[in-house]
Motif scaffolding. Structure first.
Motif, PDB file in Angstrom:
ATOM      1  N   CYS A   1       0.850  -1.181   0.000  1.00 26.37           N
ATOM      2  CA  CYS A   1       0.000   0.000   0.000  1.00 26.37           C
ATOM      3  C   CYS A   1       0.891   1.239   0.000  1.00 26.37           C
ATOM      4  O   CYS A   1       1.221   1.786   1.052  1.00 26.37           O
ATOM      5  CB  CYS A   1      -0.900  -0.025   1.234  1.00 26.37           C
ATOM      6  SG  CYS A   1      -2.194   1.224   1.190  1.00 26.37           S
ATOM      7  N   PRO A   2       1.307   1.678  -1.206  1.00 21.50           N
ATOM      8  CA  PRO A   2       2.201   2.838  -1.285  1.00 21.50           C
ATOM      9  C   PRO A   2       1.526   4.105  -0.781  1.00 21.50           C
ATOM     10  O   PRO A   2       0.303   4.171  -0.699  1.00 21.50           O
ATOM     11  CB  PRO A   2       2.500   2.964  -2.792  1.00 21.50           C
ATOM     12  CG  PRO A   2       2.004   1.720  -3.421  1.00 21.50           C
ATOM     13  CD  PRO A   2       0.951   1.152  -2.528  1.00 21.50           C
ATOM     14  N   GLY A   3       2.325   5.091  -0.462  1.00 24.04           N
ATOM     15  CA  GLY A   3       1.785   6.395  -0.084  1.00 24.04           C
ATOM     16  C   GLY A   3       1.130   6.435   1.272  1.00 24.04           C
ATOM     17  O   GLY A   3       0.163   7.158   1.482  1.00 24.04           O
ATOM     18  N   LEU A   4       1.636   5.667   2.234  1.00 23.92           N
ATOM     19  CA  LEU A   4       1.017   5.651   3.565  1.00 23.92           C
ATOM     20  C   LEU A   4       1.133   6.996   4.267  1.00 23.92           C
ATOM     21  O   LEU A   4       0.207   7.428   4.944  1.00 23.92           O
ATOM     22  CB  LEU A   4       1.672   4.584   4.450  1.00 23.92           C
ATOM     23  CG  LEU A   4       1.145   3.159   4.341  1.00 23.92           C
ATOM     24  CD1 LEU A   4       1.905   2.247   5.282  1.00 23.92           C
ATOM     25  CD2 LEU A   4      -0.350   3.095   4.635  1.00 23.92           C
ATOM     26  N   ILE A   5       2.302   7.633   4.135  1.00 31.12           N
ATOM     27  CA  ILE A   5       2.520   8.897   4.841  1.00 31.12           C
ATOM     28  C   ILE A   5       3.622   9.669   4.125  1.00 31.12           C
ATOM     29  O   ILE A   5       4.480   9.068   3.475  1.00 31.12           O
ATOM     30  CB  ILE A   5       2.880   8.632   6.325  1.00 31.12           C
ATOM     31  CG1 ILE A   5       2.801   9.914   7.167  1.00 31.12           C
ATOM     32  CG2 ILE A   5       4.261   7.978   6.474  1.00 31.12           C
ATOM     33  CD1 ILE A   5       2.855   9.676   8.677  1.00 31.12           C
ATOM     34  N   THR A   6       3.592  10.995   4.206  1.00 27.30           N
ATOM     35  CA  THR A   6       4.649  11.789   3.587  1.00 27.30           C
ATOM     36  C   THR A   6       5.776  12.000   4.606  1.00 27.30           C
ATOM     37  O   THR A   6       5.558  11.891   5.813  1.00 27.30           O
ATOM     38  CB  THR A   6       4.134  13.177   3.165  1.00 27.30           C
ATOM     39  OG1 THR A   6       3.702  13.870   4.357  1.00 27.30           O
ATOM     40  CG2 THR A   6       2.978  13.072   2.184  1.00 27.30           C
ATOM     41  N   GLN A   7       6.958  12.339   4.084  1.00 26.06           N
ATOM     42  CA  GLN A   7       8.098  12.580   4.965  1.00 26.06           C
ATOM     43  C   GLN A   7       7.790  13.721   5.943  1.00 26.06           C
ATOM     44  O   GLN A   7       8.176  13.679   7.107  1.00 26.06           O
ATOM     45  CB  GLN A   7       9.340  12.906   4.115  1.00 26.06           C
ATOM     46  CG  GLN A   7      10.653  12.852   4.867  1.00 26.06           C
ATOM     47  CD  GLN A   7      10.988  11.464   5.414  1.00 26.06           C
ATOM     48  OE1 GLN A   7      11.194  10.490   4.688  1.00 26.06           O
ATOM     49  NE2 GLN A   7      11.032  11.360   6.729  1.00 26.06           N
ATOM     50  N   GLU A   8       7.029  14.733   5.467  1.00 25.69           N
ATOM     51  CA  GLU A   8       6.709  15.890   6.323  1.00 25.69           C
ATOM     52  C   GLU A   8       5.817  15.500   7.501  1.00 25.69           C
ATOM     53  O   GLU A   8       5.997  15.972   8.613  1.00 25.69           O
ATOM     54  CB  GLU A   8       5.989  16.995   5.531  1.00 25.69           C
ATOM     55  CG  GLU A   8       6.800  17.641   4.420  1.00 25.69           C
ATOM     56  CD  GLU A   8       6.947  16.731   3.212  1.00 25.69           C
ATOM     57  OE1 GLU A   8       8.072  16.655   2.676  1.00 25.69           O
ATOM     58  OE2 GLU A   8       5.944  16.089   2.812  1.00 25.69           O
ATOM     59  N   GLN A   9       4.840  14.615   7.218  1.00 27.60           N
ATOM     60  CA  GLN A   9       3.913  14.216   8.285  1.00 27.60           C
ATOM     61  C   GLN A   9       4.577  13.268   9.274  1.00 27.60           C
ATOM     62  O   GLN A   9       4.091  13.093  10.389  1.00 27.60           O
ATOM     63  CB  GLN A   9       2.727  13.442   7.690  1.00 27.60           C
ATOM     64  CG  GLN A   9       1.691  14.254   6.978  1.00 27.60           C
ATOM     65  CD  GLN A   9       0.695  13.308   6.295  1.00 27.60           C
ATOM     66  OE1 GLN A   9       1.058  12.484   5.456  1.00 27.60           O
ATOM     67  NE2 GLN A   9      -0.548  13.414   6.687  1.00 27.60           N
ATOM     68  N   PHE A  10       5.671  12.634   8.841  1.00 24.33           N
ATOM     69  CA  PHE A  10       6.256  11.524   9.595  1.00 24.33           C
ATOM     70  C   PHE A  10       7.136  12.038  10.732  1.00 24.33           C
ATOM     71  O   PHE A  10       8.334  12.182  10.594  1.00 24.33           O
ATOM     72  CB  PHE A  10       7.061  10.633   8.637  1.00 24.33           C
ATOM     73  CG  PHE A  10       7.376   9.262   9.176  1.00 24.33           C
ATOM     74  CD1 PHE A  10       8.650   8.727   9.030  1.00 24.33           C
ATOM     75  CD2 PHE A  10       6.393   8.494   9.802  1.00 24.33           C
ATOM     76  CE1 PHE A  10       8.950   7.445   9.491  1.00 24.33           C
ATOM     77  CE2 PHE A  10       6.694   7.225  10.270  1.00 24.33           C
ATOM     78  CZ  PHE A  10       7.968   6.700  10.115  1.00 24.33           C
ATOM     79  N   LYS A  11       6.496  12.295  11.864  1.00 25.94           N
ATOM     80  CA  LYS A  11       7.233  12.777  13.037  1.00 25.94           C
ATOM     81  C   LYS A  11       7.487  11.611  13.990  1.00 25.94           C
ATOM     82  O   LYS A  11       6.806  10.579  13.914  1.00 25.94           O
ATOM     83  CB  LYS A  11       6.383  13.816  13.798  1.00 25.94           C
ATOM     84  CG  LYS A  11       5.825  14.932  12.940  1.00 25.94           C
ATOM     85  CD  LYS A  11       6.828  16.055  12.790  1.00 25.94           C
ATOM     86  CE  LYS A  11       6.310  17.163  11.898  1.00 25.94           C
ATOM     87  NZ  LYS A  11       7.116  17.357  10.695  1.00 25.94           N
ATOM     88  N   ALA A  12       8.413  11.820  14.925  1.00 27.82           N
ATOM     89  CA  ALA A  12       8.647  10.816  15.970  1.00 27.82           C
ATOM     90  C   ALA A  12       7.372  10.688  16.800  1.00 27.82           C
ATOM     91  O   ALA A  12       6.674  11.670  17.023  1.00 27.82           O
ATOM     92  CB  ALA A  12       9.812  11.238  16.844  1.00 27.82           C
ATOM     93  N   GLY A  13       7.050   9.478  17.212  1.00 26.60           N
ATOM     94  CA  GLY A  13       5.848   9.282  18.027  1.00 26.60           C
ATOM     95  C   GLY A  13       5.342   7.869  17.908  1.00 26.60           C
ATOM     96  O   GLY A  13       6.014   6.989  17.365  1.00 26.60           O
ATOM     97  N   VAL A  14       4.146   7.658  18.402  1.00 22.54           N
ATOM     98  CA  VAL A  14       3.538   6.333  18.396  1.00 22.54           C
ATOM     99  C   VAL A  14       2.519   6.251  17.270  1.00 22.54           C
ATOM    100  O   VAL A  14       1.705   7.163  17.093  1.00 22.54           O
ATOM    101  CB  VAL A  14       2.860   6.031  19.754  1.00 22.54           C
ATOM    102  CG1 VAL A  14       2.261   4.628  19.755  1.00 22.54           C
ATOM    103  CG2 VAL A  14       3.864   6.173  20.887  1.00 22.54           C
TER     104      VAL A  14
END
Lengths: 139, 130
Positions: free
Chosen positions: A73-86
């Protein structure tokens, strides 16, 4: 136009749209669903990615998707949205088995994981049968 | 040899009579997952919330007897939650998973259900046994 020529054109168009989906930088988080009972990719599995709000602990829905013919399932999240966390990946595995006329011990599978370094690539596969599942952290 | 009195036998009978059991295995170190906190929940279908049935800690062998009584074990959706993050922290390691939750459906509570958890700090698997 002959049916054969139509098929050729169709395969060119599909190839292009695959490229388009990949041309933005790929998601730093990927998954792969595998049907270990049949030894095939888990195709057409609905899944949802959630991010836990660091202040309220509420789960925020980031993406809803369906696995493709490869179980991905490509395109799960963008690099910008991908912050450290749970984060949490929710797989509608019960629906998947039901669509093949089968029951399953698990109505769904949820995998909760912690991202400490969003600069890395994370691969969270799900290997599933009707009565078992496993996952691991890949990259 | 340690002698077992009738009180011990009674306790063992009650503990082993849970129709639902689990077993935690630390596949990194090849040892049982001992002293891991876990909890069992059942989905209340009227309120659509999880209600906690029992809380426990795995013993030296990675087992947690007495999860649920025969009477309380009715058909429904259940969740076993394992505090794996705390477990690995206790061993001085980080883990990819802060906890593991396994949600399963019980149609026939007359059967026995054994749900093992095989885990390392970067992977886990489970299956339905009996």
């Amino acid at each position: 136009m002959s049916a054969f020529r139509l098929q050729q054109l169709k395969s060119h168009i599909l190839f292009e749209s695959k490229i388009a989906a990949m041309s933005g930088s790929p998601s730093p988080l990927t998954t792969h669903v595998l049907n270990t009972a049949l030894g095939v990719p888990g195709t057409n599995v609905t899944l949802r990615l959630y991010q836990q709000d660091t202040t309220t602990n509420v789960w925020q829905l980031i993406t809803t998707g369906t696995t493709n013919d490869d179980g991905r399932c490509p395109g799960l999240i963008t690099q910008e949205q991908f912050k450290a966390g749970v984060y949490k990946l929710h797989f509608e595995t019960g629906q998947y088995w039901a669509s093949m006329g089968q029951t399953s011990f698990y109505p769904y599978v949820e995998i909760v994981f912690t991202i400490t370094d969003p600069g890395q690539k994370y691969h969270v596969p799900l290997l599933v049968s009707r009565f078992s599942y496993s996952t691991y952290r890949g990259s | 040899m340690k002698s077992v009195n009738s009180k011990d036998l009674q306790k063992m009978a009650v503990a082993e009579s849970s129709p639902l059991t689990t077993h935690v295995l630390n596949t990194s170190d090849g040892v049982p997952g001992a002293k891991m906190a876990l909890s069992l929940h059942r989905l209340d279908t009227r309120l659509m919330i999880w209600s906690m049935i029992s809380v426990g800690t795995t013993n030296e062998d990675g087992y947690c007897p007495g999860l649920i009584s025969r009477e309380a074990f009715i058909p429904g959706m259940y969740k076993l939650r394992f505090e794996t993050g705390s477990y690995w922290e206790g061993l001085g390691k980080t883990s990819f998973y802060p906890y593991v939750e396994i949600v399963f459906t019980i149609h026939n509570p007359a059967e026995r259900f054994h749900l093992p958890l095989l885990m390392s700090s970067f992977s886990y698997s489970t299956c339905r046994g009996n």
